[in-house]
Design a protein around this motif. Structure first.
Motif, PDB file in Angstrom:
ATOM      1  N   SER A  46       0.891  -1.273   0.554  1.00 17.14           N
ATOM      2  CA  SER A  46       0.191   0.701   0.077  1.00 17.14           C
ATOM      3  C   SER A  46       0.868   1.086  -0.510  1.00 17.14           C
ATOM      4  O   SER A  46       2.307   1.575   0.008  1.00 17.14           O
ATOM      5  CB  SER A  46      -0.911  -0.008   1.292  1.00 17.14           C
ATOM      6  N   SER A  56       0.048   7.728   0.430  1.00 17.36           N
ATOM      7  CA  SER A  56      -0.266   8.154  -0.095  1.00 17.36           C
ATOM      8  C   SER A  56      -2.386   8.347   0.367  1.00 17.36           C
ATOM      9  O   SER A  56      -2.619   8.872   0.398  1.00 17.36           O
ATOM     10  CB  SER A  56      -0.567   8.344  -1.444  1.00 17.36           C
ATOM     11  N   VAL A  57      -2.590   6.700   1.379  1.00 11.96           N
ATOM     12  CA  VAL A  57      -4.013   7.020   1.957  1.00 11.96           C
ATOM     13  C   VAL A  57      -4.428   7.931   2.901  1.00 11.96           C
ATOM     14  O   VAL A  57      -5.727   8.262   2.827  1.00 11.96           O
ATOM     15  CB  VAL A  57      -3.917   5.462   2.404  1.00 11.96           C
ATOM     16  N   GLY A  89      -3.592  11.426   2.679  1.00 10.19           N
ATOM     17  CA  GLY A  89      -4.113  11.927   2.155  1.00 10.19           C
ATOM     18  C   GLY A  89      -3.781  13.345   2.905  1.00 10.19           C
ATOM     19  O   GLY A  89      -2.729  14.025   3.743  1.00 10.19           O
ATOM     20  N   THR A 107      -8.053   7.852   6.983  1.00 14.52           N
ATOM     21  CA  THR A 107      -7.686   7.810   5.903  1.00 14.52           C
ATOM     22  C   THR A 107      -8.367   8.823   4.829  1.00 14.52           C
ATOM     23  O   THR A 107      -9.665   8.614   4.019  1.00 14.52           O
ATOM     24  CB  THR A 107      -7.836   6.416   4.752  1.00 14.52           C
ATOM     25  N   PRO A 129      -7.727  10.157   0.969  1.00 15.82           N
ATOM     26  CA  PRO A 129      -7.369  10.127  -0.065  1.00 15.82           C
ATOM     27  C   PRO A 129      -6.856  11.109  -1.120  1.00 15.82           C
ATOM     28  O   PRO A 129      -8.786  11.739  -1.387  1.00 15.82           O
ATOM     29  CB  PRO A 129      -7.341   8.527  -1.072  1.00 15.82           C
ATOM     30  N   ALA A 183      -4.365   7.324  -4.762  1.00 14.03           N
ATOM     31  CA  ALA A 183      -4.296   6.686  -3.254  1.00 14.03           C
ATOM     32  C   ALA A 183      -5.442   5.788  -2.958  1.00 14.03           C
ATOM     33  O   ALA A 183      -5.576   5.191  -2.088  1.00 14.03           O
ATOM     34  CB  ALA A 183      -4.469   8.522  -2.557  1.00 14.03           C
ATOM     35  N   VAL A 184      -6.603   6.057  -3.851  1.00 12.82           N
ATOM     36  CA  VAL A 184      -7.893   5.472  -3.858  1.00 12.82           C
ATOM     37  C   VAL A 184      -7.629   3.315  -3.742  1.00 12.82           C
ATOM     38  O   VAL A 184      -7.947   3.193  -3.366  1.00 12.82           O
ATOM     39  CB  VAL A 184      -8.748   6.101  -4.485  1.00 12.82           C
ATOM     40  N   LYS A 242      -5.003   2.106  -3.463  1.00 12.68           N
ATOM     41  CA  LYS A 242      -4.612   1.748  -2.795  1.00 12.68           C
ATOM     42  C   LYS A 242      -4.337   1.286  -1.280  1.00 12.68           C
ATOM     43  O   LYS A 242      -4.313   0.804  -0.565  1.00 12.68           O
ATOM     44  CB  LYS A 242      -2.758   2.249  -2.576  1.00 12.68           C
ATOM     45  N   LEU A 243      -6.249   2.263  -1.485  1.00 12.52           N
ATOM     46  CA  LEU A 243      -7.053   2.468  -0.055  1.00 12.52           C
ATOM     47  C   LEU A 243      -7.288   0.928  -0.503  1.00 12.52           C
ATOM     48  O   LEU A 243      -7.872   0.231   0.588  1.00 12.52           O
ATOM     49  CB  LEU A 243      -7.407   3.441   0.391  1.00 12.52           C
ATOM     50  N   ARG A 259       1.957  -0.203   4.169  1.00 11.96           N
ATOM     51  CA  ARG A 259       2.244   1.389   3.415  1.00 11.96           C
ATOM     52  C   ARG A 259       3.651   1.950   3.353  1.00 11.96           C
ATOM     53  O   ARG A 259       4.416   1.639   4.522  1.00 11.96           O
ATOM     54  CB  ARG A 259       1.044   2.115   4.904  1.00 11.96           C
TER      55      ARG A 259
END
Length: 324
Positions: free
Chosen positions: A132, A135-136, A138, A151, A153, A158-159, A161-162, A183
């Motif tokens: 991951s 960036s999640v 954010g 989180t 993002p 980022a989304v 990876k979430l 992460r």
């Protein structure tokens, strides 16, 4: 939760990319690992035989490269059959790339992760770790970032990876799969490519320096990152799979440092024999201003993981890029 394994075969998706190639080299050191497979479509990865400095060393017979696409479930199932562990690194990285093409980012990163987990479930794989991203977090401004923060993002990347980490944790809860979602925070090191528009900041800086070009900094350069050496990342992934380390929620993979881009440039100026010019331009959409991990959970799960000094690791990659 931990448990020791006997000899094993490991699949690394994205295994011919920057982190993947370093991880394969790290895994081959371990006597418990018989063979490493890689699954890659070579969009950004490089075959081992084409890698600069590659030689037909005795351990090359222990690597099986499989060409395939994460978006193709049959490819993933074929690569996963018979392995005891999977490290899922394959993805389309980069915030700017995801802003340009969110659909492809979603297809590779989200559907691709689901394919990996489904293939691992179908083939009875004992451990799956997934990559991951910091960036999640954010828009969450709290520093350092602890895993219990919300989180928020800011980009399609980022989304995606979430979703990657959420799917891994859901497969653990729903199907009893041993998973670990890590992460990553601004990984850098040797073999990281700079020859594409979405390259990370440190290789872009080093490529510009090597070509006697000015560095481009988006913003004032005071944005900071918890830069993490690829040596720490590959060590953590190796120790985790060898010991079946699992956790029901994501885990930061960084060590709580903060280094500004201007500080990075200052170190490079100390080492480089010629002047380094910098162009400061407008900030980019979707970029996070500051990033720093709280490493407490990582250190409790993987207390022996190596953590190279940032200046040493940056000097190593500087020397690698300059051919020193």
């Amino acid at each position: 939760m931990t448990g020791r394994k006997d000899t094993m075969e490991v699949l690394v998706t994205g295994g011919c990319g920057f982190i993947g190639t370093n991880l394969v080299d790290r895994l081959l050191i371990e006597p418990e690992i018989d063979r490493v497979r890689t699954l890659d479509n070579y969009a950004t990865g490089i075959r081992r035989a084409h890698r600069p400095g590659f030689s037909t060393a005795s351990d090359s017979a222990r690597v099986w490269e499989i060409e395939g696409d994460l978006r193709n479930l049959d490819d993933v199932k074929r690569a996963t059959e018979g392995v005891q562990a999977v490290v899922h690194l394959g993805a389309l990285p980069s915030v700017p790339r995801s802003l340009h093409d969110p659909l492809t980012t979603n297809a590779v990163n989200v559907l691709g992760t689901l394919h990996v987990l489904e293939a691992a479930r179908a083939n009875g794989v004992g451990h799956v770790s997934v990559a991951s991203s910091s960036s999640v977090y954010g828009a969450t401004i709290t520093l350092p970032k602890v895993e219990t923060l919300p989180t928020v993002p800011l980009s399609p990347y980022a989304v995606s990876k979430l979703a990657t980490e959420a799917y891994a944790n859901a497969y653990s809860t729903s199907f009893g799969m041993n998973t670990l979602a890590l992460r990553f925070f601004n990984v850098f090191g040797p073999l990281q490519r700079a020859d594409h528009v979405y390259a990370a900041v440190i290789p872009k800086f080093l490529a510009a320096i090597k070509n006697d070009e000015p560095l481009t900094v988006f913003g004032d350069g005071e944005q900071s990152r918890d830069f993490t050496s690829v040596h720490a990342v590959t060590d953590a992934l190796t120790v985790a799979l060898l010991n079946t380390v699992t956790h029901p929620t994501p885990v930061n993979l960084a060590f709580g440092t903060r280094t500004s881009l201007n500080a990075v440039i200052g170190l490079l100026r100390q080492w480089h024999p010629r002047p380094i010019l910098v162009n400061y331009v407008a900030p980019r959409a979707g970029d996070v201003t500051h990033s720093q991990a709280n490493p407490a959970l990582l250190e409790s799960l993987l207390p022996t993981v190596v953590r190279p000094d940032f200046e040493w690791a940056l000097r190593q990659v500087y020397d690698w890029y300059m051919g020193l």
